[in-house]
Design a protein around this motif. Sequence first.
Motif, mmCIF file in Angstrom:
data_model
loop_
_atom_site.group_PDB
_atom_site.id
_atom_site.type_symbol
_atom_site.label_atom_id
_atom_site.label_comp_id
_atom_site.label_asym_id
_atom_site.label_seq_id
_atom_site.Cartn_x
_atom_site.Cartn_y
_atom_site.Cartn_z
ATOM 1 N N ALA A 88 20.320 42.084 21.114
ATOM 2 C CA ALA A 88 20.804 40.821 20.545
ATOM 3 C C ALA A 88 21.909 41.063 19.528
ATOM 4 C CB ALA A 88 19.645 40.056 19.905
ATOM 5 N N THR A 104 22.022 34.436 25.843
ATOM 6 C CA THR A 104 21.507 34.106 27.187
ATOM 7 C C THR A 104 22.421 34.538 28.327
ATOM 8 O OG1 THR A 104 22.580 31.926 27.282
ATOM 9 C CG2 THR A 104 20.395 32.047 26.226
ATOM 10 N N PHE A 160 16.438 31.802 18.597
ATOM 11 C CA PHE A 160 16.140 32.341 19.920
ATOM 12 C C PHE A 160 14.918 33.232 19.835
ATOM 13 C CE2 PHE A 160 19.022 35.345 17.949
ATOM 14 C CZ PHE A 160 18.487 36.596 18.268
ATOM 15 N N CYS A 161 14.313 33.440 20.985
ATOM 16 C CA CYS A 161 13.125 34.292 21.056
ATOM 17 C C CYS A 161 13.230 35.148 22.304
ATOM 18 C CB CYS A 161 11.852 33.440 21.111
ATOM 19 S SG CYS A 161 10.342 34.427 21.037
ATOM 20 N N GLU A 162 13.200 36.459 22.092
ATOM 21 C CA GLU A 162 13.110 37.369 23.218
ATOM 22 C C GLU A 162 11.645 37.483 23.621
ATOM 23 O OE1 GLU A 162 16.494 40.530 22.807
ATOM 24 O OE2 GLU A 162 15.598 40.200 20.831
ATOM 25 N N HIS A 163 11.389 37.856 24.838
ATOM 26 C CA HIS A 163 10.028 37.865 25.367
ATOM 27 C C HIS A 163 9.091 38.650 24.459
ATOM 28 C CE1 HIS A 163 6.849 37.656 28.293
ATOM 29 N NE2 HIS A 163 6.772 38.967 28.362
ATOM 30 N N SER A 216 8.770 30.838 22.160
ATOM 31 C CA SER A 216 8.001 31.967 22.696
ATOM 32 C C SER A 216 7.507 31.675 24.109
ATOM 33 C CB SER A 216 6.802 32.277 21.790
ATOM 34 O OG SER A 216 7.227 32.669 20.504
ATOM 35 N N CYS A 261 16.722 30.027 23.946
ATOM 36 C CA CYS A 261 17.645 29.866 22.829
ATOM 37 C C CYS A 261 17.910 28.378 22.584
ATOM 38 C CB CYS A 261 18.954 30.584 23.159
ATOM 39 S SG CYS A 261 20.156 30.661 21.827
ATOM 40 N N ALA A 318 10.561 31.776 26.710
ATOM 41 C CA ALA A 318 11.190 33.062 26.968
ATOM 42 C C ALA A 318 10.494 33.783 28.122
ATOM 43 C CB ALA A 318 11.157 33.923 25.709
ATOM 44 N N PRO A 375 15.879 35.687 27.046
ATOM 45 C CA PRO A 375 15.454 34.937 25.858
ATOM 46 C C PRO A 375 15.624 33.434 26.044
ATOM 47 C CG PRO A 375 17.062 36.659 25.324
ATOM 48 C CD PRO A 375 17.058 36.507 26.807
#
Length: 200
Positions: A139, A177, A114-117, A91, A101, A94, A99
């Motif tokens: 994603a 990414t 992975f984490c998107e904003h 987190s 990853c 990102a 993101p």
Amino acid sequence: MSSDPVDLRQLWGEGWSITLAPRSPESALRMMGVQDIESMPSGLGAAFAGRDPRNGPPVLLAATLVDGPWSAIVECEASTGWVGMHSDVLSLLAAPGKPACTAFSDPNQLLVAFCEHASQPCGIDPRTNRRWGPYSHHAAESLRLVGFPAGYATEEQPVPEPHRVAGGALLVVRAITGIQLNHEHLAGPWIGGLSSKPAP
């Protein structure tokens, strides 16, 4: 030097983790719990060769710039878990529209998280296509475009690159990414240090 995609299991064996983050190498390392950052003039292999993974934390992380704002952060010590798999670390790493990853391999698992904003972390097993977390449409569509089916993998709808164990993981990283890791990305220069962040 080859710009072909890398096979990380062929390069590093069964135990490794690599994180791609839209941060500078130094910023990414600090977010992953490294306080004292030094250059690694002898390269990645020499740095990790001197470490005994049975020692536990602190663990050694190494980072290098890959493309634009993106850095790769490598771990080769699995005994305490992978720092890059921490949900709070992903987190932090990102950024809006970019993101963070992490792909990791050990003798029993091959997973990508992975984490998107500003979202909860998501994950996928690239061998079975099992997924978890709140996937965004972007994603899910990015994974579909590189060949991952919408549901579990079947003979009729297999995952891509089953013949290369780590290939599917790096294909997920590319989908999320936009970065396709190659040997030039891993040439360095590297910086790194010890992180005592506990296992996730």
